[in-house]
Design an enzyme around this catalytic site. Structure first.
Site: not given
Ligand code: PDD
Length: 290
Positions: A33, A143, A176, A202
């Site tokens: 996703y 992801k 993270e 990620l």
């Molecule tokens: N999640 N690390 C993890 C484990 C994440 O799930 C996310 C984002 C990020 C930040 O990535 P980005 O800046 O590309 O959104 C880092 C989204 C917001 C979610 O799961 O809804």
């Protein structure tokens, strides 16, 4: 207003949009996703999100027969039909529908679901977090929709009266956040974030944009892992992600960070990010995307 979602080529009322009980996303979490912010009518960093989605799909050998251009069109159409200018868009792709069998099914079309929810940006939030061991699989660069470790981390946080969780590896270093990247400003004023070169975290799109904005403003960032102990002692801590942008962390495991309020640099970075997200040039991008 009734909400509209997109499922396999059709715009559907949110309440009646469904996928099969034999969807591999449901059976095996066999899917990926993306989450993209919609801020003042513009989807932020769309191409970077598509790059990562393609990376995740490619490594799991899931094919998506939709061009970036078609995805853009659907995204804007969802914003129009839902009359939303601010929100969160989730693009979810699974390997598709097949009788339960672990092996990849043959000749199956992937499932594509896109959901847009309302959301608001602009005000700086704060979070209290706890730390929990990172029990996820080893390909965190993908992801995937297999989010049970993050679900458990966030639920534990809530049960302990916190808002979110930071995850740590076997050596006591923060990987993270449960759905975000983590940053600290250490006691020597270094702005630190863990490198995203391996598969331990990620590669956050927001993280990457913030790194670029920092470079442009001559704010030095050191990409190195930092420990839970360093986080406790940090002057400022914050997390970044597409749905939360830049969020100050004011407490970790009951240790107050700084004076318990958003720090000066974090607030500055939040403002910098909002200026970037609201850049009038992006309006142009919006039409180019179409
Ligand atoms: N999640 N690390 C993890 C484990 C994440 O799930 C996310 C984002 C990020 C930040 O990535 P980005 O800046 O590309 O959104 C880092 C989204 C917001 C979610 O799961 O809804």
């Amino acid at each position: 207003m009734s909400r509209v979602s997109y499922v396999n080529g059709r715009y559907m009322p949110y309440g009646s949009a469904t996928v099969s009980i034999e969807d591999r996303g449901f059976q095996f979490a066999d899917g990926v996703y993306g989450a993209i912010a919609l801020i003042n009518g513009c989807f932020i960093d769309v191409e970077a999100h598509f790059d990562r989605l393609e990376h995740s799909l490619g490594d799991l050998k899931i094919s998506l027969s939709k061009s970036r251009r078609s995805l853009h069109l659907v995204m804007h159409e969802l914003a129009r039909r839902n009359r939303l200018k601010n929100g969160f868009l989730y693009i979810q792709v699974t390997r598709g529908v097949a009788h339960r069998d672990f092996k990849f099914p043959k000749n199956v079309k992937s499932t594509l679901v896109i959901i847009l929810c309302s959301g608001s940006f602009g005000k700086i939030a704060v979070k209290k977090v706890i730390t929990v061991p990172d029990i996820r699989w080893k390909r965190r660069d993908i992801k995937t929709t297999a989010l049970i470790a993050q679900v458990l981390a966030k639920q534990t946080a809530v049960e302990k009266g916190a808002d979110d969780a930071l995850l740590f590896d076997n050596s006591g270093f923060i990987t993270e956040g449960a759905s975000s990247n983590a940053w600290i400003i250490d006691k020597d004023d270094n702005l630190l974030t863990r490198p995203a070169k391996d598969a331990m975290i990620l590669k956050g799109v927001t993280r990457n944009t913030l790194l670029r904005l920092c470079r442009e403003k001559n704010i030095r960032v050191i990409e190195r892992p930092f420990s839970v102990k360093e986080a406790y002692q940090a002057k400022e801590v914050f997390i970044t992600g597409s749905t939360s942008l830049v969020v100050p962390v004011v407490e970790i495991d009951g240790h107050k960070i700084g004076n318990g309020k958003p720090g000066v640099l974090t607030s500055e970075l939040f403002k910098m990010y909002m200026v970037y997200a609201n850049d009038p040039k992006r309006k142009q991008e919006r039409w180019n995307e179409k």
